[in-house]
Design a protein around this motif. Structure first.
Motif, PDB file in Angstrom:
ATOM      1  N   TYR A 161      35.448 -30.067 -32.458  1.00 21.71           N
ATOM      2  CA  TYR A 161      35.749 -29.107 -33.523  1.00 21.71           C
ATOM      3  C   TYR A 161      34.786 -29.194 -34.705  1.00 21.71           C
ATOM      4  O   TYR A 161      34.959 -28.483 -35.691  1.00 21.71           O
ATOM      5  CB  TYR A 161      37.188 -29.323 -34.012  1.00 21.71           C
ATOM      6  CG  TYR A 161      38.188 -29.244 -32.891  1.00 21.71           C
ATOM      7  CD1 TYR A 161      38.620 -28.015 -32.393  1.00 21.71           C
ATOM      8  CD2 TYR A 161      38.674 -30.401 -32.291  1.00 21.71           C
ATOM      9  CE1 TYR A 161      39.520 -27.938 -31.347  1.00 21.71           C
ATOM     10  CE2 TYR A 161      39.577 -30.338 -31.244  1.00 21.71           C
ATOM     11  CZ  TYR A 161      39.989 -29.103 -30.768  1.00 21.71           C
ATOM     12  OH  TYR A 161      40.874 -29.035 -29.722  1.00 21.71           O
ATOM     13  N   VAL A 206      39.447 -24.704 -38.044  1.00 26.80           N
ATOM     14  CA  VAL A 206      40.579 -25.059 -37.196  1.00 26.80           C
ATOM     15  C   VAL A 206      41.886 -24.892 -37.964  1.00 26.80           C
ATOM     16  O   VAL A 206      41.992 -25.308 -39.127  1.00 26.80           O
ATOM     17  CB  VAL A 206      40.461 -26.514 -36.694  1.00 26.80           C
ATOM     18  CG1 VAL A 206      41.647 -26.869 -35.798  1.00 26.80           C
ATOM     19  CG2 VAL A 206      39.139 -26.721 -35.942  1.00 26.80           C
ATOM     20  N   VAL A 234      39.680 -27.389 -42.069  1.00 30.88           N
ATOM     21  CA  VAL A 234      40.984 -27.366 -41.429  1.00 30.88           C
ATOM     22  C   VAL A 234      42.067 -26.869 -42.383  1.00 30.88           C
ATOM     23  O   VAL A 234      42.024 -27.129 -43.596  1.00 30.88           O
ATOM     24  CB  VAL A 234      41.353 -28.777 -40.890  1.00 30.88           C
ATOM     25  CG1 VAL A 234      41.375 -29.810 -42.002  1.00 30.88           C
ATOM     26  CG2 VAL A 234      42.685 -28.760 -40.157  1.00 30.88           C
TER      27      VAL A 234
END
Length: 393
Positions: free
Chosen positions: A160, A165, A188
């Motif tokens: 990632y 994300v 994130v």
């Protein structure tokens, strides 16, 4: 394979603890495990996982976790411990053998496997509660072009890096996976649908589990009332971070809803410094965006579903509706069900720690099952003696 006193399904912590305590009570057991090793669920967890319960409260019956382990043991340490536990108590599961069906046949329980059936007067279902990932979907899920994985498939941040994300769910897995990604520099966000409760891992220098055990015999509402001021002092006002505090306290949430509060191991700090963004629940997906229920949308390359597990055991044990609730979860665990010879272990969350509760349940089951089998033998002996005095006509 000789017929044992009991069949145990699962060679995770619950299955191993039951096997050790039952063998210690003089009973013979056969343990079936569909994977090729003990503790298979722990081998699938993400790399950075550590127990949220401290080492001294996480050992299984008859064997403490080694003092050399971390205060909060790592995933690899838990696996090592389970392997050592099985070796110490000479527990030899039948690996690679899934029990497809468990049925009551007269006074026996018959486990159907690919290698044939095996019967015993007792069956203990010790399949872990993390065996059936729950994967919600939303309108537009089929059009979304990014990767959607469940937390059980997440391992580490490497795939990632350089991506955006979204982690869905702020339980323990969601909080720790978001932290793992943030610490690796991944962009994130956490999608948090409803109100939450959060606990510190340590409180006043003691593991939070120590306090939970201390208060375990008090009513849930009273415990939450006592703890509320000090928890606010320890955690600060997380409402300022865009999170909503649940009306029910942490203990009441566990007792009444079976929901475990998030144990904070650094997630709140990363939310405070902006490394983890907080978003609302998901309304729908587009080909490259997530639309939240407040109407805002944002692009993400991947979604990690930290949405928990929902194990429905009705397919394993058909025609036994009375032992399950509407979702296929056992009504009781760690004690006799209303069907003779059928038991479950480790099938519910516990405010005093899952591994600790498994140990207590396993000890209780060994005692209760021993008594159940003794009563069976006494009844058979009475019938045998009675039949011996019957004179044929």
């Amino acid at each position: 394979m000789a017929n044992p006193d009991a069949i145990i399904i699962g060679a995770g912590p619950a299955g191993l603890a039951c096997a050790a305590t039952m063998r210690g009570a003089g009973l013979t057991v056969t343990v079936f495990e569909k994977a090729g090793n003990v503790g298979s669920a722990w081998r699938r967890h993400y790399d950075r996982l550590h127990l949220h319960t401290d080492r001294s409260h996480s050992g299984l019956p008859g064997m403490d976790m080694p003092r050399a382990y971390s205060a909060y043991p790592s995933r690899l340490q838990v696996i090592e411990y389970l392997e050592s536990y099985a070796a110490r108590f000479d527990i030899r599961p039948v690996f690679g053998t899934e029990v497809s069906c468990l049925r009551r046949d007269g006074t026996q329980w018959c486990a159907q496997t690919a290698s044939g059936p095996l019967s015993a007067p007792v069956a203990v279902v010790a399949i872990g509660i993390a065996s059936a990932p729950y994967r919600p979907s939303w309108p537009g899920s089929e059009a979304y072009r990014g990767a959607i994985v469940h937390s059980s498939e997440y391992r580490n941040p490497a795939p990632y890096l350089g991506k955006r994300v979204l982690v869905v769910g702020m339980g323990n897995s969601g909080g720790e996976i978001a932290l793992d990604l943030a610490e690796a520099g991944v962009n994130v966000a956490l999608a948090v649908r409803g109100p939450v409760q959060i606990l510190p891992r340590d409180l006043l220098g003691l593991p939070i589990l120590t306090w939970t055990i201390l208060y375990q015999h008090l009513p849930a509402r009273l415990v939450d009332t006592i703890n509320a001021p000090i928890l606010r002092l320890a955690l600060g006002s997380f409402e300022k971070l865009g999170l909503r505090r649940a009306a029910k306290g942490p203990r009441q949430m566990i007792d009444e809803d079976g929901r475990v509060p998030m144990i904070d191991v650094g997630t709140l700090g990363k939310i405070r410094d902006g490394s983890i963004k907080v978003r609302r629940g998901i309304d729908r997906l587009t080909n490259d965006c997530v639309v939240f229920d407040d109407g805002k949308s944002e692009g993400f390359d991947a979604i990690v579903l930290a949405t928990g597990f929902r194990s429905d055991l009705r397919g394993l044990i058909p025609d036994m509706e009375s032992v399950f609730d509407a979702y296929g979860r056992p009504r009781v665990t760690g004690q006799a069900t209303d069907v003779p010879g059928l038991y479950f272990c480790g099938q519910t969350v516990s405010p005093t720690g899952q591994l600790r509760e498994i140990g207590l349940e396993a000890q209780r089951l060994a005692r209760d099952i021993g008594q159940y089998l003794a009563r069976r033998r006494e009844r058979r002996e009475r019938l045998r003696v009675k039949a011996a005095f019957v004179t044929p006509s």
